[in-house]
Design an enzyme around this catalytic site. Structure first.
Site, PDB file in Angstrom:
ATOM      1  N   ASP A  46      10.475 -26.610  38.887  1.00  5.37           N
ATOM      2  CA  ASP A  46      10.437 -27.812  38.034  1.00  5.37           C
ATOM      3  C   ASP A  46      10.385 -29.109  38.828  1.00  5.37           C
ATOM      4  O   ASP A  46      10.864 -30.151  38.371  1.00  5.37           O
ATOM      5  CB  ASP A  46      11.660 -27.852  37.083  1.00  5.37           C
ATOM      6  CG  ASP A  46      11.755 -26.599  36.246  1.00  5.37           C
ATOM      7  OD1 ASP A  46      10.694 -26.067  35.879  1.00  5.37           O
ATOM      8  OD2 ASP A  46      12.878 -26.158  35.966  1.00  5.37           O
ATOM      9  N   LYS A  83       5.225 -29.830  39.793  1.00  4.34           N
ATOM     10  CA  LYS A  83       3.977 -29.252  40.331  1.00  4.34           C
ATOM     11  C   LYS A  83       2.821 -29.445  39.360  1.00  4.34           C
ATOM     12  O   LYS A  83       1.694 -29.731  39.756  1.00  4.34           O
ATOM     13  CB  LYS A  83       4.170 -27.746  40.600  1.00  4.34           C
ATOM     14  CG  LYS A  83       5.278 -27.444  41.590  1.00  4.34           C
ATOM     15  CD  LYS A  83       5.549 -25.964  41.714  1.00  4.34           C
ATOM     16  CE  LYS A  83       6.143 -25.300  40.496  1.00  4.34           C
ATOM     17  NZ  LYS A  83       7.504 -25.726  40.146  1.00  4.34           N
ATOM     18  N   GLY A 104       6.982 -23.286  33.500  1.00  3.57           N
ATOM     19  CA  GLY A 104       6.656 -24.276  32.471  1.00  3.57           C
ATOM     20  C   GLY A 104       6.204 -25.521  33.207  1.00  3.57           C
ATOM     21  O   GLY A 104       7.007 -26.175  33.866  1.00  3.57           O
ATOM     22  N   HIS A 105       4.923 -25.812  33.177  1.00  3.72           N
ATOM     23  CA  HIS A 105       4.366 -26.933  33.936  1.00  3.72           C
ATOM     24  C   HIS A 105       3.951 -28.038  32.969  1.00  3.72           C
ATOM     25  O   HIS A 105       3.050 -27.854  32.153  1.00  3.72           O
ATOM     26  CB  HIS A 105       3.171 -26.467  34.784  1.00  3.72           C
ATOM     27  CG  HIS A 105       3.572 -25.506  35.860  1.00  3.72           C
ATOM     28  ND1 HIS A 105       2.705 -24.976  36.764  1.00  3.72           N
ATOM     29  CD2 HIS A 105       4.795 -24.980  36.179  1.00  3.72           C
ATOM     30  CE1 HIS A 105       3.363 -24.181  37.599  1.00  3.72           C
ATOM     31  NE2 HIS A 105       4.627 -24.151  37.238  1.00  3.72           N
ATOM     32  N   GLN A 163       7.415 -21.682  40.078  1.00  7.69           N
ATOM     33  CA  GLN A 163       8.795 -21.589  40.579  1.00  7.69           C
ATOM     34  C   GLN A 163       8.946 -22.466  41.831  1.00  7.69           C
ATOM     35  O   GLN A 163       8.132 -23.338  42.062  1.00  7.69           O
ATOM     36  CB  GLN A 163       9.180 -20.123  40.900  1.00  7.69           C
ATOM     37  CG  GLN A 163       9.359 -19.232  39.695  1.00  7.69           C
ATOM     38  CD  GLN A 163       8.068 -18.745  39.070  1.00  7.69           C
ATOM     39  OE1 GLN A 163       7.249 -18.145  39.745  1.00  7.69           O
ATOM     40  NE2 GLN A 163       7.890 -18.962  37.788  1.00  7.69           N
TER      41      GLN A 163
HETATM   42  P1  GDP Z   1       6.918 -28.022  37.222  1.00  6.76           P
HETATM   43  O1  GDP Z   1       7.434 -26.741  36.663  1.00  6.76           O
HETATM   44  O2  GDP Z   1       7.122 -28.122  38.701  1.00  6.76           O
HETATM   45  O3  GDP Z   1       5.491 -28.308  36.843  1.00  6.76           O
HETATM   46  O4  GDP Z   1       7.817 -29.176  36.592  1.00  6.76           O
HETATM   47  P2  GDP Z   1       8.276 -29.308  35.024  1.00  6.76           P
HETATM   48  O5  GDP Z   1       7.114 -29.706  34.223  1.00  6.76           O
HETATM   49  O6  GDP Z   1       9.033 -28.095  34.607  1.00  6.76           O
HETATM   50  O7  GDP Z   1       9.354 -30.458  35.132  1.00  6.76           O
HETATM   51  C1  GDP Z   1       9.037 -31.696  35.693  1.00  6.76           C
HETATM   52  C2  GDP Z   1       9.293 -32.795  34.644  1.00  6.76           C
HETATM   53  O8  GDP Z   1       9.251 -34.054  35.279  1.00  6.76           O
HETATM   54  C3  GDP Z   1       8.247 -32.871  33.543  1.00  6.76           C
HETATM   55  O9  GDP Z   1       8.883 -33.253  32.362  1.00  6.76           O
HETATM   56  C4  GDP Z   1       7.296 -33.961  34.037  1.00  6.76           C
HETATM   57  O10 GDP Z   1       6.596 -34.604  32.977  1.00  6.76           O
HETATM   58  C5  GDP Z   1       8.269 -34.884  34.667  1.00  6.76           C
HETATM   59  N1  GDP Z   1       7.794 -35.712  35.774  1.00  6.76           N
HETATM   60  C6  GDP Z   1       6.975 -35.394  36.812  1.00  6.76           C
HETATM   61  N2  GDP Z   1       6.937 -36.393  37.704  1.00  6.76           N
HETATM   62  C7  GDP Z   1       7.753 -37.355  37.222  1.00  6.76           C
HETATM   63  C8  GDP Z   1       8.181 -38.624  37.722  1.00  6.76           C
HETATM   64  O11 GDP Z   1       7.815 -39.075  38.794  1.00  6.76           O
HETATM   65  N3  GDP Z   1       9.058 -39.339  36.940  1.00  6.76           N
HETATM   66  C9  GDP Z   1       9.521 -38.875  35.754  1.00  6.76           C
HETATM   67  N4  GDP Z   1      10.372 -39.634  35.076  1.00  6.76           N
HETATM   68  N5  GDP Z   1       9.148 -37.679  35.277  1.00  6.76           N
HETATM   69  C10 GDP Z   1       8.287 -36.936  36.000  1.00  6.76           C
HETATM   70  P1  IMO Z   2       8.344 -23.546  37.236  1.00  8.91           P
HETATM   71  O1  IMO Z   2       7.005 -22.981  37.658  1.00  8.91           O
HETATM   72  C1  IMO Z   2      12.674 -23.208  37.244  1.00  8.91           C
HETATM   73  C2  IMO Z   2      14.369 -19.169  37.369  1.00  8.91           C
HETATM   74  C3  IMO Z   2      15.121 -18.734  36.121  1.00  8.91           C
HETATM   75  C4  IMO Z   2      16.175 -17.848  36.767  1.00  8.91           C
HETATM   76  C5  IMO Z   2      15.403 -17.163  37.885  1.00  8.91           C
HETATM   77  C6  IMO Z   2      14.887 -15.754  37.531  1.00  8.91           C
HETATM   78  O2  IMO Z   2       8.332 -24.206  35.920  1.00  8.91           O
HETATM   79  O3  IMO Z   2       8.931 -24.357  38.343  1.00  8.91           O
HETATM   80  P2  IMO Z   2      12.886 -14.967  35.984  1.00  8.91           P
HETATM   81  O4  IMO Z   2      12.603 -15.187  34.528  1.00  8.91           O
HETATM   82  O5  IMO Z   2      11.838 -15.495  36.917  1.00  8.91           O
HETATM   83  O6  IMO Z   2      13.239 -13.545  36.303  1.00  8.91           O
HETATM   84  O7  IMO Z   2      14.238 -15.803  36.268  1.00  8.91           O
HETATM   85  O8  IMO Z   2      14.288 -18.012  38.170  1.00  8.91           O
HETATM   86  N1  IMO Z   2      12.979 -19.633  37.123  1.00  8.91           N
HETATM   87  C7  IMO Z   2      12.621 -20.927  37.130  1.00  8.91           C
HETATM   88  N2  IMO Z   2      13.359 -22.041  37.272  1.00  8.91           N
HETATM   89  N3  IMO Z   2      11.337 -23.287  37.122  1.00  8.91           N
HETATM   90  C8  IMO Z   2      10.585 -22.181  37.015  1.00  8.91           C
HETATM   91  O9  IMO Z   2       9.239 -22.206  37.023  1.00  8.91           O
HETATM   92  C9  IMO Z   2      11.223 -20.922  36.983  1.00  8.91           C
HETATM   93  N4  IMO Z   2      10.795 -19.651  36.863  1.00  8.91           N
HETATM   94  C10 IMO Z   2      11.877 -18.881  36.964  1.00  8.91           C
HETATM   95  O10 IMO Z   2      15.686 -19.820  35.459  1.00  8.91           O
HETATM   96  O11 IMO Z   2      17.169 -18.624  37.369  1.00  8.91           O
HETATM   97 MG    MG Z   3       8.753 -26.076  35.183  1.00 10.19          MG
END
Ligand code: GDP
Ligand code: IMO
Ligand code: MG
Length: 427
Positions: free
Chosen positions: A13, A16, A40-41, A223
């Site tokens: 998270d 990416k 979840g991206h 991840q």
């Molecule tokens: P990912 O799994 O690495 O793609 O990241 P996620 O989407 O799960 O979580 C990142 C969160 O940060 C999302 O809600 C993005 O919209 C948000 N985000 C990304 N870059 C920034 C930033 O520079 N500032 C803020 N406030 N939010 C950001």
């Molecule tokens: P993105 O791509 C954050 C974590 C789960 C748990 C562990 C194992 O959005 O960064 P699993 O379902 O993979 O067997 O769970 O890994 N986990 C993540 N945490 N971002 C993710 O993906 C994750 N994918 C798995 O919360 O701790």
């Molecule tokens: Mg994510």
């Protein structure tokens, strides 16, 4: 033939999705290479806000081919619904492809993910319960079913009959739940096959051809490195490798093709699920980060654990990935803090250490050693030039760069594409 791998440097998270959506403008191919719909991206762009679980974050450009690589495990129902939602919102998926070698998440994987978690009781891993772990277990156990198997229904039936017989013994005898019906599972997967067949092909050759033409290919990590089964906080990890080396395997390209490895880090730390996190803040500072940043899981909605930036962990993930540059996201979240802390070492029992221990019992005993820096206490989310950042923000970034040992290339100050500072070019 540039390849940029975009890799999570922490526990996932990191942002990416945002970074890939940004860089994909110049790419001819984006390949998701690991994980499944546990990812979840989030992407925020002129089409709106999207939470992608399987479809690569390059899907918003008509010229960009998006590949779900061989290293991903696919829940076909989730993928079909994601494609449907994208199409409904005006996003074309004609350039989406699925590797015939990608494994499928089956209904028993999802059931077993939940049952295994419940049987772990107080030692539950906090998985996303999407069936990802059990699907990778079956891949290693040679009991998997692959996307390519959907193209031969007779062979699919035989394979499913053989595997389901074994899975039903585990479901009924070990967990004492009802068995799954072969007819129902087979019929469901035949329907998925009808819908997904046009997308399934040998995708590694597509990547090879693009590279030979000198086109840009992005590898989209899922991840984060600290969830890697080898180098992460095992057993509190995921089941496939989110590292750059996992990118070569999961996309089907040679390691000698990787030119740039961009590590994505938040300006602080978060973790969702169980397992050690040395800089976790269980106080009002942690709560403030969570509420300001709305740190709740994109896939499961669970509150994310929040804490200060852990530079010991970051230096470690930079080394095992070989980062050539880093992106620091969510800098704007720190806008309100008068003082900021960075973890520069750990106190383990009576010793000071500067490495990330392999043992989780050791890591659980690690107390962070902090360095304090002044905050900037000014809004940054409108800034798009490095020189316009407050001096304290520049000092904070310079210190992160020094501690990680890798140049900062991108800085994000908000979720939208334009809320990005290009400090130095990536290519
Ligand atoms: P990912 O799994 O690495 O793609 O990241 P996620 O989407 O799960 O979580 C990142 C969160 O940060 C999302 O809600 C993005 O919209 C948000 N985000 C990304 N870059 C920034 C930033 O520079 N500032 C803020 N406030 N939010 C950001
Ligand atoms: P993105 O791509 C954050 C974590 C789960 C748990 C562990 C194992 O959005 O960064 P699993 O379902 O993979 O067997 O769970 O890994 N986990 C993540 N945490 N971002 C993710 O993906 C994750 N994918 C798995 O919360 O701790
Ligand atoms: Mg994510």
């Amino acid at each position: 033939m540039p390849v940029i791998a975009v890799i999570g440097g922490q526990w996932g998270d990191e942002g990416k999705g945002k970074v890939v959506d940004l860089l994909a403008e110049k790419a001819s191919i984006v390949v998701r290479f690991s994980g499944g719909d546990n990812a979840g991206h989030t992407v925020v762009n002129p089409y709106g806000e999207f939470k992608l679980h399987l479809v690569p974050s390059g899907i918003f450009y008509r010229h960009t081919v998006c590949i779900i690589g061989n290293g991903v495990v696919i829940n076909p129902a989730v993928l079909i619904s994601e494609i449907g939602q994208l199409n409904e919102r005006g996003v074309d998926t004609a350039k989406l492809f699925i590797s015939d070698r990608a494994h499928l998440i089956m209904p028993y994987h999802i059931l077993l993910d939940g049952l295994e978690e419940e049987s772990r009781a107080g030692k539950a891993l906090g998985t996303t319960r999407k069936g990802v772990g059990p699907a990778f277990t079956d891949k290693a156990a040679r009991l998997g079913i692959r996307a390519g198997d959907l193209l031969d229904k007779k062979a699919l039936l035989e394979r499913l009959r053989f595997i389901l017989e074994y899975k039903n013994i585990i479901l009924t005898k070990v967990y004492e739940v009802n068995p799954l019906s072969l007819d129902e599972v087979y019929n469901d997967y035949c329907q998925y096959a009808e819908r997904l067949a046009p997308y399934i092909r040998e995708t590694s050759i597509m990547v090879e051809e693009a590279l030979n033409k000198g086109e840009l290919v992005l590898l989209e990590g899922a991840q984060g490195s600290l969830l890697d089964p080898d180098f992460g906080t095992y057993p509190y990890t995921t089941s496939s490798s989110p590292l750059a080396s996992g990118g070569c395997l999961g996309a089907g390209i040679s390691p000698n093709r990787l030119n740039h490895i961009l590590g994505v880090f938040k300006a602080y730390c978060t973790r969702v699920g169980s397992g050690p996190m040395p800089t976790e803040l269980k106080d009002e500072v942690g709560n403030l980060i969570r509420e300001r940043a709305h740190e709740y899981g994109t896939t499961t909605g669970r509150p994310r654990r929040c804490g200060w930036f852990d530079a010991v962990a970051a230096r470690f993930t930079s080394r095992i990935n070989g980062f050539t540059g880093v992106a620091i996201t969510r800098l704007d979240i720190l806008d309100v803090f008068p003082r900021l802390k960075i973890c520069v070492g750990y106190k383990l029992d009576k010793q000071t250490i500067n490495y990330f221990p392999a043992s989780i019992t050791a890591l659980e005993r690690c107390q962070p050693i902090y360095e304090e820096l002044p905050g900037w206490q000014a809004p940054t989310s409108h800034i798009n030039e490095y020189d316009k950042l407050p001096p304290e923000a520049k000092k904070y970034l310079a210190r992160l760069e020094e501690l990680i040992g890798c140049p900062v290339k991108l800085i994000c100050v908000g979720p939208r594409r334009e809320q990005t500072i290009h400090k130095t070019p990536i290519l």
